[in-house]
Design a protein around this motif. Structure first.
Motif, PDB file in Angstrom:
ATOM      1  N   PRO A 185     -22.342 -39.345 -19.449  1.00 19.96           N
ATOM      2  CA  PRO A 185     -21.582 -40.212 -18.526  1.00 19.96           C
ATOM      3  C   PRO A 185     -21.187 -41.547 -19.166  1.00 19.96           C
ATOM      4  O   PRO A 185     -20.084 -42.043 -18.935  1.00 19.96           O
ATOM      5  N   LEU A 186     -22.082 -42.111 -19.968  1.00 23.75           N
ATOM      6  CA  LEU A 186     -21.754 -43.368 -20.655  1.00 23.75           C
ATOM      7  C   LEU A 186     -20.604 -43.156 -21.631  1.00 23.75           C
ATOM      8  O   LEU A 186     -19.683 -43.975 -21.715  1.00 23.75           O
TER       9      LEU A 186
ATOM     10  N   PHE B  48     -17.126 -45.215 -21.306  1.00 20.57           N
ATOM     11  CA  PHE B  48     -16.635 -46.112 -22.358  1.00 20.57           C
ATOM     12  C   PHE B  48     -15.357 -45.593 -23.003  1.00 20.57           C
ATOM     13  O   PHE B  48     -14.461 -46.368 -23.329  1.00 20.57           O
ATOM     14  N   LYS B  49     -15.256 -44.302 -23.190  1.00 20.01           N
ATOM     15  CA  LYS B  49     -14.065 -43.707 -23.805  1.00 20.01           C
ATOM     16  C   LYS B  49     -12.823 -44.060 -22.983  1.00 20.01           C
ATOM     17  O   LYS B  49     -11.807 -44.477 -23.535  1.00 20.01           O
TER      18      LYS B  49
ATOM     19  N   PHE C 177      -8.447 -40.615 -27.101  1.00 26.97           N
ATOM     20  CA  PHE C 177      -9.109 -41.898 -27.326  1.00 26.97           C
ATOM     21  C   PHE C 177     -10.229 -41.774 -28.353  1.00 26.97           C
ATOM     22  O   PHE C 177     -10.846 -40.729 -28.498  1.00 26.97           O
ATOM     23  N   SER C 178     -10.512 -42.900 -29.039  1.00 26.47           N
ATOM     24  CA  SER C 178     -11.436 -42.830 -30.162  1.00 26.47           C
ATOM     25  C   SER C 178     -12.737 -43.602 -30.004  1.00 26.47           C
ATOM     26  O   SER C 178     -13.676 -43.349 -30.740  1.00 26.47           O
ATOM     27  N   LEU C 179     -12.816 -44.537 -29.081  1.00 28.28           N
ATOM     28  CA  LEU C 179     -13.995 -45.405 -28.991  1.00 28.28           C
ATOM     29  C   LEU C 179     -14.787 -45.122 -27.732  1.00 28.28           C
ATOM     30  O   LEU C 179     -14.230 -45.252 -26.636  1.00 28.28           O
ATOM     31  N   PRO C 180     -16.039 -44.724 -27.872  1.00 22.76           N
ATOM     32  CA  PRO C 180     -16.859 -44.472 -29.058  1.00 22.76           C
ATOM     33  C   PRO C 180     -16.667 -43.046 -29.573  1.00 22.76           C
ATOM     34  O   PRO C 180     -16.093 -42.199 -28.888  1.00 22.76           O
ATOM     35  N   SER C 181     -17.200 -42.782 -30.742  1.00 25.22           N
ATOM     36  CA  SER C 181     -17.157 -41.436 -31.300  1.00 25.22           C
ATOM     37  C   SER C 181     -18.246 -40.589 -30.652  1.00 25.22           C
ATOM     38  O   SER C 181     -19.437 -40.877 -30.786  1.00 25.22           O
TER      39      SER C 181
END
Length: 177
Positions: A76-77, A81-82, A106-110
């Protein structure tokens, strides 16, 4: 963080991306990068956890439970964040083609970095003798995501931090039961 600091950080991250990204790697290097990246796709995590739970009682069952709880915290986090940061992938921002097609935009976070470091942290907790190889593997998964062109370095660093943190929370939670 000020706008100037954010811009400088993004500039540094982009410069580092172009240092690590390898648009035309040698075949052996491409195979290693793609192999490491694929090893972080998640299917291997499930198979290893099931095998541990079935054949390494009770340590394997504790490991599988720890990984499951850690991923219940992390997923879920990760999605929050993504979508919150909505940072476009470098392969979509520059005229460079990634060596693989990412699963989202989207790339952040991996997620690969988060998953690899989460898994490695949980395994290290239960098999401390495997610390060094697991850290090398998780680092390889993380770096491979930049090498193949789908993440910036900051994406994989923040993913790694998130994975380690979620695993640590799960380990603390289950250790207090």
């Amino acid at each position: 963080m000020t706008q100037v600091m954010k811009a400088k950080l993004a500039e540094l991250d982009t410069a580092l991306y172009f240092v690590v990204f390898c648009p035309k790697p040698r075949n052996w290097f491409r195979l290693i990068a793609l192999g490491l990246s694929k090893s972080g796709n998640g299917g291997l995590y499930v198979l290893v956890a099931i095998a541990c739970a079935l054949f390494l009682e009770p340590l394997g069952q504790q490991f599988a439970l720890t990984v499951m709880v850690a991923f219940v915290i992390e997923r879920p986090l990760y999605f929050y964040f993504k979508n919150r940061f909505a940072r476009l992938r470098p392969c979509d921002c520059y005229a460079v083609k990634a060596l693989l097609t990412p699963s989202d935009k989207f790339s952040l976070p991996s997620g690969h970095s988060a998953g690899a470091w989460l898994y490695a942290t949980c395994l290290i907790e239960h098999l401390p003798l495997a610390t060094f190889p697991l850290m090398i593997w998780a680092t390889g998964v993380s770096l491979s995501r930049v090498i193949v062109g789908v993440h910036y370095p900051l994406d994989v660093v923040l993913g790694a931090i998130m994975g380690i943190a979620c695993a640590s929370v799960a380990i603390l939670m289950l250790g207090s039961l």
